[in-house]
Design a protein around this motif. Structure first.
Motif, PDB file in Angstrom:
ATOM      1  N   GLU A 228      65.883  42.587  52.086  1.00 39.47           N
ATOM      2  CA  GLU A 228      65.836  43.820  51.296  1.00 39.47           C
ATOM      3  C   GLU A 228      65.398  44.986  52.169  1.00 39.47           C
ATOM      4  O   GLU A 228      64.596  44.835  53.091  1.00 39.47           O
ATOM      5  CB  GLU A 228      64.829  43.666  50.137  1.00 39.47           C
ATOM      6  CG  GLU A 228      65.381  42.993  48.919  1.00 39.47           C
ATOM      7  CD  GLU A 228      66.392  43.849  48.178  1.00 39.47           C
ATOM      8  OE1 GLU A 228      66.322  45.095  48.292  1.00 39.47           O
ATOM      9  OE2 GLU A 228      67.253  43.270  47.491  1.00 39.47           O
ATOM     10  N   GLU A 229      65.912  46.158  51.830  1.00 36.06           N
ATOM     11  CA  GLU A 229      65.607  47.319  52.661  1.00 36.06           C
ATOM     12  C   GLU A 229      64.131  47.680  52.624  1.00 36.06           C
ATOM     13  O   GLU A 229      63.577  48.133  53.616  1.00 36.06           O
ATOM     14  CB  GLU A 229      66.443  48.506  52.193  1.00 36.06           C
ATOM     15  CG  GLU A 229      67.861  48.423  52.684  1.00 36.06           C
ATOM     16  CD  GLU A 229      68.586  49.707  52.435  1.00 36.06           C
ATOM     17  OE1 GLU A 229      68.131  50.737  52.954  1.00 36.06           O
ATOM     18  OE2 GLU A 229      69.592  49.682  51.700  1.00 36.06           O
ATOM     19  N   PHE A 230      63.473  47.477  51.467  1.00 27.38           N
ATOM     20  CA  PHE A 230      62.067  47.896  51.430  1.00 27.38           C
ATOM     21  C   PHE A 230      61.180  46.980  52.270  1.00 27.38           C
ATOM     22  O   PHE A 230      60.137  47.410  52.741  1.00 27.38           O
ATOM     23  CB  PHE A 230      61.552  48.052  49.992  1.00 27.38           C
ATOM     24  CG  PHE A 230      61.544  46.807  49.160  1.00 27.38           C
ATOM     25  CD1 PHE A 230      60.509  45.903  49.268  1.00 27.38           C
ATOM     26  CD2 PHE A 230      62.540  46.569  48.243  1.00 27.38           C
ATOM     27  CE1 PHE A 230      60.481  44.772  48.480  1.00 27.38           C
ATOM     28  CE2 PHE A 230      62.528  45.434  47.454  1.00 27.38           C
ATOM     29  CZ  PHE A 230      61.496  44.531  47.572  1.00 27.38           C
ATOM     30  N   ARG A 232      62.289  45.588  55.142  1.00 26.86           N
ATOM     31  CA  ARG A 232      62.589  46.071  56.494  1.00 26.86           C
ATOM     32  C   ARG A 232      61.811  47.366  56.771  1.00 26.86           C
ATOM     33  O   ARG A 232      61.223  47.546  57.832  1.00 26.86           O
ATOM     34  CB  ARG A 232      64.096  46.328  56.586  1.00 26.86           C
ATOM     35  CG  ARG A 232      64.591  46.741  57.946  1.00 26.86           C
ATOM     36  CD  ARG A 232      66.105  46.994  57.886  1.00 26.86           C
ATOM     37  NE  ARG A 232      66.432  48.297  58.419  1.00 26.86           N
ATOM     38  CZ  ARG A 232      66.623  48.540  59.710  1.00 26.86           C
ATOM     39  NH1 ARG A 232      66.509  47.575  60.575  1.00 26.86           N
ATOM     40  NH2 ARG A 232      66.906  49.760  60.125  1.00 26.86           N
ATOM     41  N   TYR A 233      61.783  48.231  55.766  1.00 28.54           N
ATOM     42  CA  TYR A 233      61.067  49.507  55.900  1.00 28.54           C
ATOM     43  C   TYR A 233      59.583  49.259  56.135  1.00 28.54           C
ATOM     44  O   TYR A 233      58.958  49.872  56.996  1.00 28.54           O
ATOM     45  CB  TYR A 233      61.303  50.325  54.631  1.00 28.54           C
ATOM     46  CG  TYR A 233      60.702  51.726  54.617  1.00 28.54           C
ATOM     47  CD1 TYR A 233      60.962  52.625  55.648  1.00 28.54           C
ATOM     48  CD2 TYR A 233      59.896  52.140  53.563  1.00 28.54           C
ATOM     49  CE1 TYR A 233      60.434  53.910  55.625  1.00 28.54           C
ATOM     50  CE2 TYR A 233      59.368  53.422  53.527  1.00 28.54           C
ATOM     51  CZ  TYR A 233      59.638  54.297  54.558  1.00 28.54           C
ATOM     52  OH  TYR A 233      59.109  55.563  54.534  1.00 28.54           O
ATOM     53  N   ARG A 235      58.282  46.657  57.452  1.00 24.63           N
ATOM     54  CA  ARG A 235      58.119  46.125  58.799  1.00 24.63           C
ATOM     55  C   ARG A 235      58.172  47.263  59.827  1.00 24.63           C
ATOM     56  O   ARG A 235      57.371  47.308  60.762  1.00 24.63           O
ATOM     57  CB  ARG A 235      59.232  45.105  59.079  1.00 24.63           C
ATOM     58  CG  ARG A 235      59.028  44.263  60.315  1.00 24.63           C
ATOM     59  CD  ARG A 235      60.055  43.153  60.390  1.00 24.63           C
ATOM     60  NE  ARG A 235      61.424  43.632  60.262  1.00 24.63           N
ATOM     61  CZ  ARG A 235      62.074  44.262  61.254  1.00 24.63           C
ATOM     62  NH1 ARG A 235      61.502  44.460  62.408  1.00 24.63           N
ATOM     63  NH2 ARG A 235      63.306  44.689  61.062  1.00 24.63           N
ATOM     64  N   LEU A 236      59.109  48.199  59.614  1.00 25.70           N
ATOM     65  CA  LEU A 236      59.229  49.327  60.555  1.00 25.70           C
ATOM     66  C   LEU A 236      58.073  50.313  60.412  1.00 25.70           C
ATOM     67  O   LEU A 236      57.894  51.188  61.250  1.00 25.70           O
ATOM     68  CB  LEU A 236      60.570  50.043  60.360  1.00 25.70           C
ATOM     69  CG  LEU A 236      61.786  49.206  60.744  1.00 25.70           C
ATOM     70  CD1 LEU A 236      63.072  49.985  60.546  1.00 25.70           C
ATOM     71  CD2 LEU A 236      61.695  48.719  62.184  1.00 25.70           C
ATOM     72  N   TYR A 248      54.666  43.149  49.407  1.00 26.42           N
ATOM     73  CA  TYR A 248      56.082  43.473  49.251  1.00 26.42           C
ATOM     74  C   TYR A 248      56.924  42.281  48.809  1.00 26.42           C
ATOM     75  O   TYR A 248      57.718  42.385  47.895  1.00 26.42           O
ATOM     76  CB  TYR A 248      56.648  44.046  50.563  1.00 26.42           C
ATOM     77  CG  TYR A 248      56.084  45.400  50.891  1.00 26.42           C
ATOM     78  CD1 TYR A 248      56.810  46.557  50.633  1.00 26.42           C
ATOM     79  CD2 TYR A 248      54.814  45.528  51.426  1.00 26.42           C
ATOM     80  CE1 TYR A 248      56.292  47.806  50.909  1.00 26.42           C
ATOM     81  CE2 TYR A 248      54.279  46.772  51.709  1.00 26.42           C
ATOM     82  CZ  TYR A 248      55.010  47.907  51.451  1.00 26.42           C
ATOM     83  OH  TYR A 248      54.487  49.149  51.712  1.00 26.42           O
TER      84      TYR A 248
END
Lengths: 332, 274
Positions: A228-230, A232-233, A235-236, A248
């Motif tokens: 999921e993008e959130f 990944r976000y 993590r970044l 999350y």
């Protein structure tokens, strides 16, 4: 306001489900050919007691009255629903006459509830924990081992596992008791240890099977969430694994698991009935089994109605908890 | 600030698929750098290599990406390769993802999502004071304080994207990377957000890299423009100069394809002559 509407809607569905179930329970036995009053009269006659026609009629009338089999089908139905909803009275048990059905159920219910609640909670927490970690690190050895175990365990039917456990741990290695015998004064330490000791194998037979199922389903959730993008976000953003998992992944993975829990409760209830019979555990399952063997209509009605109500209630409670956890339902 | 030296980046662990081919580039302090190019031209891959996001099989085959972060607040100078950037994320670098429904955690309030990941220097003081500072910051984006207590699904697409810009900017880093930050939005909201990003950059005097396939966006706000095509940089220079006097055929095609107020837009298959 929306929340109130959600709760009200859920309550209406609950009431409809219970009434529908009670209706089915009422009509199905009455569509069959057996008449409990005649069966009872035959039983009395077979015991050699002589009665003249007037006495038989009087007995028939009083039995019909006692069993709530008086008047037309609709009269009976109305009286039945009223009696259950208002007074929770299922009449006397026929096989253990004159003990009221409710008293038998009251004695059995804590056993079933205790067994089911503990084993469900243990399996759910453990299964979700293991599944979450193995979904997060799917390539680690421990994750693969756990998944292998889970895949082997979850298709096993309750009764096979229960038999296996009792053969292994009660018969071959005499660690746990084969049948349930509870000793000790109320609320004494001896009683508590005795309950835990006797409940261990029945509980394990449920925990092990359900555990595998939770591991597999939460692992699938976690694997999907990782992409999921959130996540990944997060993590970044430089957040650590522990924080990403707890804030999350976990909350988002656990939500569908709560719905599954509501769906599973009915299944687990059925499973626990078989477990109880196999371990001679004094719960609702054993009571239903006795009722069927003895042809005890009232007891059967009472136990099954109560199982339906219990499962429906548990499902409703979970549904009511859900909006507390998911803001998308709370603020719709 | 960042020096990209002859770098080749691609994907795959067994095989190797090149996405960025021998690219050299400098990101200066206190500038807005635009990167333009079509889908698949390698601009996002280049951004990931600069940010140091080497997940999902991304790796540098040759060349280096070196960062030098001078923090005037602490007087500290950090020099590192981009593969070592992870500890600097949300401290010296931050990033604005391409806006979509699912970039924000659906189960966390906006305030928690702004605070989560903030460096210690921005978190000082009580949580109430921090909330006030975040609220003031969001006010600059035309967002009310109630947004802080909202969940993502309660905000519109434009609001969510402004929140994402605010989250990255509130970190007050030396470098902000923005990957198509305004692509999914209508032009009015897009313009508002772009102007906000410029204003913040001027105030924080850091570097902003803006990736977009929309040349209009670049024309409005970037100082310098890099044009990428098929994994290579085909042209770079001050934005005004690139627009006034494009050198490469692909750039000429891109600029010619923009709608004009007077006369006809040049109709030609983009890339056919490159």
């Amino acid at each position: 306001m929306n929340l109130l509407r959600y709760i009200a809607g859920r309550l209406v569905v609950y009431i409809l489900v219970v009434i529908f179930a009670l209706t089915v329970l009422f009509f199905v036995p009455r569509l069959g050919p057996t008449d409990p009053v005649e069966a009872m009269l035959a039983k009395v006659a077979s015991q050699g007691a002589y009665m003249d026609a007037a006495q038989v009629d009087a007995l028939r009338q009083s039995l019909a009255d006692t069993f709530g089999l008086d008047g037309s089908l609709w009269d009976q139905y109305g009286a039945f629903i009223k009696r259950i909803v208002l007074t929770a009275d299922f009449g006397p048990s026929l096989s253990m006459y004159p003990t009221p059905v409710m008293e038998l159920i009251r004695n059995a219910l804590p056993w079933t509830f205790g067994l089911l609640l503990t084993s469900t909670l243990i399996a759910w927490v453990l299964g979700n924990f293991v599944g979450l970690l193995s979904g997060w690190k799917p390539n680690s050895t421990s994750s693969r081992v756990m998944e292998g175990i889970a895949i082997c365990l979850y298709p096993i039917p309750y009764y096979i596992l229960a038999l296996l456990l009792s053969i292994l741990f009660s018969y071959i290695w005499k660690i746990f008791p084969l049948t349930t015998t509870i000793r000790g004064a109320p609320w004494s330490w001896e009683l508590i240890t005795s309950v835990v000791w006797n409940s261990f194998l029945p509980a394990m037979s449920i925990v092990i099977v359900v555990f595998g199922w939770w591991v597999i389903s939460v692992k699938a959730q976690t694997t999907a969430l990782k992409e999921e993008e959130f996540v990944r976000y997060a993590r970044l953003k430089g957040l650590g694994d522990a924080r990403i998992l707890s804030r999350y992944v976990l909350p988002n993975a656990i939500l569908p698991q709560i719905t599954f829990l509501a769906l599973q409760i009915g299944l687990m209830f059925n499973g626990s009935l078989i477990t109880e019979i196999l371990f001679d555990y004094p719960g609702l399952g054993l009571l239903i089994y006795t009722a069927v063997l003895q042809g005890d209509f009232n007891l059967l009605m009472g136990t099954i109605s109560l199982s339906v109500i219990a499962v429906a209630t548990a499902t409703m409670i979970i549904d009511l908890i859900y909006p507390l956890l998911d803001p998308r339902i709370r603020h719709r | 600030m960042i020096t990209v030296d002859n770098v080749t980046v691609g994907y795959g662990t067994a095989g190797f698929i090149k996405a960025v081919d021998q690219v050299s580039l400098t990101i200066n302090d206190n500038e807005i750098l635009g990167i333009a190019g079509e889908s698949g031209s390698g601009k996002s891959t280049l951004m990931r290599a600069v940010y140091g996001d080497f997940s999902t099989g991304l790796r540098i085959q040759s060349g280096t990406v070196t960062g030098r972060f001078e923090d005037a607040r602490t007087g500290k100078v950090i020099e590192a390769q981009s593969s070592q950037f992870a500890p600097l994320w949300w401290d010296q670098l931050s990033y604005i993802p391409q806006g979509s429904m699912s970039v924000l955690n659906p189960l966390m309030k906006i305030e928690a999502q702004v605070v989560d990941g903030l460096p210690a220097r921005e978190k000082q003081g009580s949580s109430r004071a921090l909330r006030q500072r975040i609220a003031d910051f969001l006010a600059g984006f035309g967002l009310e304080e109630t947004v802080l207590d909202a969940y993502p699904h309660q905000l519109s697409g434009g609001m969510r994207q402004r929140v994402l810009v605010a989250i990255a900017a509130f970190v007050n880093p030396r470098l902000i990377l923005a990957d198509e930050p305004t692509t999914a939005l209508d032009v009015v909201v897009q313009k508002k957000i772009l102007l906000m990003m410029v204003e913040i950059q001027r105030r924080q005097r850091n570097s902003l890299v803006l990736v977009s396939h929309d040349l209009g966006v670049h024309y409005q706000i970037t100082d310098r423009l890099v044009i990428m095509y098929q994994g290579r940089i085909v042209e770079q220079g001050p934005t005004a100069e690139v627009f006034a006097n494009p050198q490469h055929d692909y750039t000429k095609n891109l600029i010619a394809s923009l709608p004009r107020l007077h006369g006809k837009r040049a109709v030609e298959v983009v890339g056919a002559s490159a």
